[in-house]
Each structure stands twice: as structure tokens, then as C-alpha cells.
Design a protein around this motif. Structure first.
Motif, PDB file in Angstrom:
ATOM      1  N   THR A   1      18.581  -7.065  23.221  1.00  0.00           N
ATOM      2  CA  THR A   1      18.209  -7.353  24.618  1.00  0.00           C
ATOM      3  C   THR A   1      19.400  -7.180  25.545  1.00  0.00           C
ATOM      4  OG1 THR A   1      18.657  -9.735  24.357  1.00  0.00           O
ATOM      5  CG2 THR A   1      16.422  -8.981  23.871  1.00  0.00           C
ATOM      6  N   VAL A   2      20.603  -7.528  25.045  1.00  0.00           N
ATOM      7  CA  VAL A   2      21.820  -7.314  25.835  1.00  0.00           C
ATOM      8  C   VAL A   2      22.145  -5.823  25.890  1.00  0.00           C
ATOM      9  CG1 VAL A   2      24.313  -7.745  25.939  1.00  0.00           C
ATOM     10  CG2 VAL A   2      22.743  -9.595  25.339  1.00  0.00           C
TER      11      VAL A   2
ATOM     12  N   SER B   1      25.114   0.618  22.935  1.00  0.00           N
ATOM     13  CA  SER B   1      24.653   0.521  21.555  1.00  0.00           C
ATOM     14  C   SER B   1      24.606  -0.943  21.113  1.00  0.00           C
ATOM     15  CB  SER B   1      25.579   1.299  20.624  1.00  0.00           C
ATOM     16  OG  SER B   1      26.826   0.625  20.485  1.00  0.00           O
ATOM     17  N   LEU B   2      23.914  -1.172  20.009  1.00  0.00           N
ATOM     18  CA  LEU B   2      23.792  -2.530  19.473  1.00  0.00           C
ATOM     19  C   LEU B   2      25.159  -3.099  19.130  1.00  0.00           C
ATOM     20  CD1 LEU B   2      21.936  -4.820  18.384  1.00  0.00           C
ATOM     21  CD2 LEU B   2      21.984  -3.633  16.169  1.00  0.00           C
TER      22      LEU B   2
ATOM     23  N   GLY C   1      30.762  -6.929  22.837  1.00  0.00           N
ATOM     24  CA  GLY C   1      30.948  -7.470  24.186  1.00  0.00           C
ATOM     25  C   GLY C   1      30.736  -8.968  24.240  1.00  0.00           C
ATOM     26  N   ILE C   2      29.720  -9.460  23.518  1.00  0.00           N
ATOM     27  CA  ILE C   2      29.465 -10.905  23.465  1.00  0.00           C
ATOM     28  C   ILE C   2      30.671 -11.628  22.877  1.00  0.00           C
ATOM     29  CG2 ILE C   2      28.060 -12.688  22.340  1.00  0.00           C
ATOM     30  CD1 ILE C   2      25.687 -10.720  22.531  1.00  0.00           C
TER      31      ILE C   2
ATOM     32  N   GLY D   1      37.909   1.546  16.342  1.00  0.00           N
ATOM     33  CA  GLY D   1      36.961   2.373  17.075  1.00  0.00           C
ATOM     34  C   GLY D   1      35.560   2.372  16.512  1.00  0.00           C
ATOM     35  N   GLY D   2      35.261   1.428  15.629  1.00  0.00           N
ATOM     36  CA  GLY D   2      33.925   1.359  15.056  1.00  0.00           C
ATOM     37  C   GLY D   2      33.930   0.599  13.749  1.00  0.00           C
TER      38      GLY D   2
END
Length: 709
Positions: A419-420, A427-428, A434-435, A651-652
Motif C-alpha cells: 500500500t505504501v 517497488s515493494l 523507506g519505512i 544496492g539491493g
């Protein structure tokens, strides 16, 4: 513990910490120092239920006899929640004629200066239950107007008619002369013998009537509520055959008996958070670090405090019921009792991520709590939380939460975090990251508040991270503030409960004594300290503290003349017979502390004493955990699997080794990226960090390739 012969005495200590999400229990074997832990979901509707559930589960699993318990300490949020939720007792205030509106007027300051829509906190006692008593003392305690006992009897009858549950008596200048307050209490008690009465002069013998009144009001609101809660615990413990050994943690990090806690519940307001800082101080000292920043991140909040020279910083006042932001001031109710100086914000594993009206992503202070909990618990929560984000990033093992007792639903976590991602077209994994970053930023600001803004350089401290979520986020905070080292103790998820078992018995006393430093009557100061020491000795004796385990710490509040706020410093130990030398030492000590806190001090400026304080301490025995066997740097035997984990530094997502902490040995070294799992917590070691297991089983995390031993 299982090696003890059947029928033999197996003395143990218990610490039970009730948080917003989980209730933790630590059992410590008195002989060996061996620790057993139990963690269960809290029961917010009645915290005593979870208290008893973890107790019975522990006794059953360890096959321990309840009557072998020699020490039980409880940390609780009951007092705090009662004030925040407005569920205190129906209370009345008796106050000097002309001062009925003291709670309404308050301090005449606003939580946010430029917010014209900001409301002051609603008074804890409405004006209709504030009653004026004709009487008046001056600032020296001299009677200007005698107590009108006839009018007082009329007021007492009104209280009886209104079915008042608790009473506060706060008369002007009662700190200088408590005679009128005590007379009021005796007369009112004749009409309402079963109603508890709180006297401001007994609880907070300091000047400033609003602060003294607010402190007494908070106490009075809590007396019936906390009394019932403690009573339920005592009855249940007695029914379970547990001896009468219940103590509770206070806001200042000490412990008091349940009997004293019933009468003075205001001291319990910051009970739970205080235990965490005490634990950090103790465990940091065992590891050889005397300067630590305590970082306790649980399911609902994150608490940060500072420990200097193995001693937590103590403030002499705080606010209860504040908004959960470090930027908010004067948004709660002031309490003038000693408290461990910490910052608490709404950032925990259950903190909810949401989008504000301006379109920005926010995390907390709203929390999913224990029920329904994060979305991944599968109890109906649909909003994403910090725990959901960590699960999506691969940092938490969905099959090993609480040692596998509870399985987390990664699909539900991903659906919530999506939802964010949809709201910001990302992307998920980016949304989950970010959270986490926003939560980390909030906690970093809190860490900066307890260090930089208090005059301390965080680069000179060690970050002690604990709580169920603390080890997940510690590296980010350490990196941002350049804290050189992170210490993660064994069983970090229940470290606050362990802190309950290493806190000393403490009783604090204070008396206003406003005198210019150069004009001090040392005999007057010694007289106050002697009274305090006698009262402290009596309390410690009632709690069965031997004389050789008692200590009395004199303190003094001082300020420059003309200032409105003071600093608390240790009272000089030097010879008080040499008056000039002692006073000079006192003034110099104050100026040195003023320089450290504010960056300036002019020793030529006259200072003054404001309050005399004494802390009576009963030392508690602290068993030391046994040392681990040295096994060298190779930690490969502790690797259980590989898992893909997201790191912004790489980076991932990247394949990480997953370690079982119980299989690690002293001397083991681990290079990031890596994840270390245990029953009650998960530790994240980012790519730029390294970890070492020390002789006590602590994890020491540092940046770079060279890890300190």
C-alpha cells in the motif's frame, strides 16, 4: 537448574516487565547466575493477566517451587496508561483560598509556540472539584491566616456527598511548613476515613506551587487504581504460594516494596523504561564500558537514555502524558520526582506507517500494539508496520519468531507494505526500506537529544541496543551519530526485565532550602540531611536491608542568582567544619556542571542553593553471568542457512549467512552482511560492520574490518 537434587532448595529471583506489546520474565538462579526467560503477549485490558501467565508458565517449565522465590521485581505501565487514558480515580483538590485555578493556569506556556490551534492539556481535576480552604502561610512557613476549620468541615461534607475516591491537599508554601496540610488531612479523614489523602508536602517538599500541585494530583489519581492493581498481584502471588517479596521499579531506576508503591504510585510512572537504562548500565559495566547510550526498542516505543560513569543520568522532573514527539514540550503534566533522563518516542516494531495530509510518509506514533499486532501476525491488521517492513526485507525469519512459537505471514506483510509502494510508485523493497529509514531517523534524533543536546559527545559512548527490535536498527543509529561501538547483550529482548533484577532499593528525599551560597548555614543543611538519613534508614530497615548494604547520597540543586532553573550536583564530601573551603568547593562544582551543560559559567557570579536532596540506597546482590569458552574467530559452526536480505549499502538484496546465537562462542568474529538470530531478538550486521563475541557472550559491533576485543 535441572541438575539440582529433587527436594533441594533452589532460590531464584524473578523480574517481570509488562510492555505495550509483550510481557517479559527473567528468572535468575541465585547460586549460578543462570538466566531463563519467558516472553508472552501483553494483555492491555488487564496487565495482571499477562503477569500471572508468564509467572505460571515459567514455574511450570522450570519445575520450580514458588516458595523458593526470594526476590520479585515488576516493571509496569499501569501508572502511565492510567494518566494518558484519563482513567484515574475521581479526585478532589483542596487548595489555599484564591488559588483554585492553579491547574487551569498551569505554566502559561504552549507545547508548540507558533501553533495557534494548539490546546493545553486538560486539567486532571476539573474546576468543579477544586475547593478553596481559607488559610495562608508566607514563604518562610509563618502563619499569615489561621486555618478555618469550620469551613473545612463544610468542604469535607461536600466531598462525601460527591463520592470522591481520592483527595489532594496542596496549600501555599506547605514545603516550608506542612502543619496546615497535616491538620486538613486529619480533619477530612474523620469524615471520609476510607478515602486516600495525598499531601503535597509529603510527596514533593519543593517551592513552585503548580509543579508541587501537579505532582500530588497525579499521585492521588493513581492511588486507588494502582492500589487495586498491586492488590490483585499480591493476592494472586499469595495464592500461588510465592512469598511476600514483591517490589516495583520506580522512575528513578530504584525499587520499592509493593506497600510503599501503593501509597506513592507517582514514582511508578516511568517504571518500565527506567528498567531498561538500569540494565544497559549494568551490562555495559560488566563488558568494561562505563559510558553508554541505552537504546531500547520494543513493540510500541523506543527509549533512549545516557549512562555516565556507570550511572544513569537522573532528572528531577518530567512530564507524563506528553505527545510522542521529542519536539513537543509542555504537552503533558509535570511531575517533580526523580526520573532517569530518557527520551521516549512512538517508534517500535508495531509502529504503523502512514501517509500524512501533505503526502509524506510517516512512521508512528500510532502502534498496532499486542492485539491485533503487525499485519504479519494475521490478526486483521492491514496497515504496514516496522516489523512488516523488516520481514519483507528478509531481516526477520518468519519461521523463527520467538523461537518458532509464532509464525509470521510474509504474504500479509508484503500486502500491507505494498500500500505504501503504490502510494509512492516504488517497488515493494524500496517501500519497506523507506519505512525502516524513517523509523531510524526518528530514533537517531532521539539519540541526539539524550547526548548532544545534553552536552555529551556520542562518539565517546558505546550504544547498548536491546528490546525485541533494538538489535535490528542499532547499526543505522550508530553509523549516523558516529558511535564507535554497539554492545548487544545475551537475551536482548528481555533486557528490561533483567534490569529489574539489578536495580537497587532507592528512596529519594527533598526539601526546599533557598539560600545564597555565601550565606549558607551548614548546620541547617546538616540538620535536613540528618532527618532524611533517619527516614531513609527506617524505610530500608523495613525492607530488610542490612546496615552494611546501605548508602546515603547527598545532593543539592543550585543555580546562579536570577536564574529560574537549577542543576543538581553531588554535595561536596569535604569537611563541613571548614565553612569557607566547603562553600567554595560547592560553588566551583556547580560552575563546572553549568559549563558542561550550557557551555559557559562565570565563577564570579553569585550562586544559590535551592533544594537539599538525599537518596537512600539499599544495594542488591548482582550475580555475574558465567564466561563462555574461548573458541577462536571461526564462527562457521553457528551458520544455519543462507537468506536473501535487502541492504541499501549493496544496492539491493544479497545472500547473507544466518547465525544461531546460541551456537556462537567467545572469540568468534562475523563479517557483514549477516543476520544473527535468537529466541527473543534478531541482530542485523550491515555490510560495513563486523562483530565479535566477547567472553560474556556479548556481541560487539563496529564499522570497518578491525573489531576491538
Amino acid at each position: 537448574m535441572s541438575n539440582t537434587p529433587a527436594g533441594a532448595k533452589r532460590p531464584f529471583r524473578l523480574g517481570i516487565d509488562t510492555g505495550g506489546t509483550f510481557t517479559d520474565l527473567v528468572m535468575m538462579d541465585e547460586a549460578s547466575g543462570e538466566v531463563t526467560l519467558v516472553k508472552m503477549a501483553s494483555t492491555p485490558q488487564d496487565p495482571s493477566l499477562a503477569f500471572l501467565q508468564v509467572l505460571h508458565r515459567c514455574l511450570q517449565e522450570q519445575q520450580a517451587a514458588a516458595d523458593d522465590c526470594i526476590h520479585l521485581v515488576h516493571g509496569t505501565t499501569v501508572a502511565t496508561n492510567t494518566v494518558i487514558e484519563g482513567k484515574g480515580a475521581k479526585t478532589a483538590l483542596l487548595i489555599t483560598e484564591g488559588f483554585r485555578d492553579v491547574l487551569e493556569i498551569g505554566r502559561q506556556i504552549r507545547p508548540r509556540l507558533y501553533d495557534v490551534f494548539c490546546d493545553k492539556p486538560v486539567p486532571l481535576i476539573p474546576r468543579r472539584r477544586c475547593f478553596e480552604i481559607p488559610e495562608r502561610l508566607d514563604s518562610q512557613g509563618q502563619v499569615l491566616k489561621p486555618l478555618d476549620e469550620k469551613q473545612l468541615e463544610n468542604v469535607a461534607q461536600l466531598l462525601k456527598d460527591q463520592n470522591i475516591e481520592s483527595i489532594v491537599v496542596c496549600l501555599l508554601h506547605s514545603y516550608a511548613n506542612p502543619a496546615h496540610e497535616r491538620r486538613v488531612a486529619r480533619l477530612v479523614a474523620q469524615h471520609l476515613p476510607d478515602v486516600p489523602i495525598t499531601l503535597s508536602s509529603d510527596l514533593c517538599s519543593e517551592m513552585r506551587e503548580y509543579y508541587r500541585c501537579s505532582t500530588a494530583v497525579v499521585n492521588a489519581l493513581l492511588v486507588p487504581v494502582v492500589g487495586r492493581y498491586v492488590g490483585r498481584l499480591e493476592e494472586s502471588l499469595a495464592a500461588a504460594n510465592v512469598p511476600d517479596v514483591l517490589h516495583l521499579m520506580t522512575s528513578s531506576g530504584g525499587i520499592i516494596s509493593s506497600t510503599i508503591a501503593r501509597d506513592n504510585p507517582v514514582h511508578l510512572v516511568e517504571s518500565g523504561p527506567a528498567a531498561g537504562v538500569i540494565s544497559a548500565a549494568h551490562l555495559g559495566a560488566l563488558a568494561g564500558y562505563s559510558q553508554v547510550i541505552s537504546f531500547d526498542m520494543g513493540g510500541t516505543t523506543a527509549k533512549l537514555g545516557l549512562v555516565e560513569n556507570e550511572t544513569p543520568r537522573i532528572a528531577q522532573h518530567f512530564e507524563v502524558g506528553t505527545q510522542t514527539s521529542i519536539a513537543d514540550q509542555a504537552s503533558g503534566y509535570p511531575v517533580r520526582t526523580p526520573v532517569i533522563d530518557l527520551v521516549e518516542i512512538g517508534a517500535g516494531g508495531g509502529s504503523i506507517a502512514w501517509v500524512d495530509d501533505g503526502g509524506a510518509l510517516r512512521v508512528g506514533p500510532r502502534s498496532a500494539g499486542a492485539m491485533p499486532g503487525p499485519a504479519c501476525y494475521g490478526n486483521g491488521q492491514v496497515s504496514p508496520t516496522v516489523t512488516d517492513a523488516n520481514l519483507v526485507l528478509g531481516r526477520i525469519n518468519p519461521d523463527n519468531f520467538l523461537g518458532g512459537e509464532q509464525r509470521l505471514e510474509i504474504e500479509l506483510a508484503a500486502k500491507a507494505v505494498q500500500t505504501v509502494a503504490d502510494a509512492f510508485d516504488m517497488s515493494l523493497l524500496q517501500a519497506a526500506h523507506g519505512i525502516i529509514e524513517i523509523a531510524n531517523t526518528n530514533m537517531t534524533e532521539a539519540a541526539r537529544t539524550v547526548s548532544v543536546q545534553r552536552g555529551f559527545d556520542p562518539r565517546e559512548f558505546t550504544l547498548v541496543a536491546f528490546g525485541g527490535a533494538g538489535p535490528l536498527h542499532a547499526a543505522s543509529i550508530s553509523r549516523e551519530l558516529q558511535i564507535p561501538r554497539i554492545l548487544i547483550t545475551p537475551h536482548p529482548g528481555v533486557a528490561s526485565a533483567l534490569g529489574l533484577l539489578v536495580g537497587d532499593i532507592k528512596h529519594d528525599f527533598v526539601q526546599s532550602c533557598l539560600r545564597p551560597t555565601r550565606q549558607l548555614d551548614i548546620g541547617e543543611v546538616e540538620g535536613i540531611l540528618e532527618q532524611f538519613q533517619q527516614a531513609g534508614a527506617s524505610l530500608l530497615a523495613s525492607e530488610h536491608v542490612a546496615e552494611n548494604e546501605r548508602e546515603y547520597l547527598p545532593l543539592v540543586d543550585m543555580r546562579f542568582q536570577g536564574q529560574s532553573h537549577e542543576l543538581t550536583i553531588p554535595m561536596p564530601i569535604g569537611d563541613r567544619q571548614n565553612r569557607e573551603s566547603w562553600i567554595s568547593h560547592l560553588h566551583t562544582t556547580f560552575c563546572r556542571e553549568h559549563q558542561r551543560v550550557y557551555g559557559f559559567a562565570d565563577q564570579r557570579e553569585p550562586s544559590e542553593m535551592v533544594n537539599v536532596r538525599l537518596t537512600a540506597v539499599g544495594r542488591i546482590r548482582r550475580p555475574s553471568p558465567p564466561a563462555l569458552i574461548e573458541a577462536g574467530p571461526d564462527a562457521s559452526k553457528a551458520v544455519t542457512t543462507l537468506r536473501s536480505v535487502y541492504f541499501a549499502e549493496t544496492g539491493g538484496s544479497i545472500e547473507c549467512k544466518i547465525f544461531d546465537r546460541e551456537l556462537l562462542a567467545a572469540g568468534n568474529q562475523i563479517s557483514g552482511p549477516a543476520i544473527i538470530e535468537e529466541y527473543d531478538a534478531t541482530t542485523v550486521i550491515p555490510p560495513d560492520f563486523r562483530a565479535l563475541v566477547d567472553a560474556k557472550g556479548n556481541l560487539l559491533l563496529e564499522t570497518g574490518r578491525d573489531v576491538m576485543g
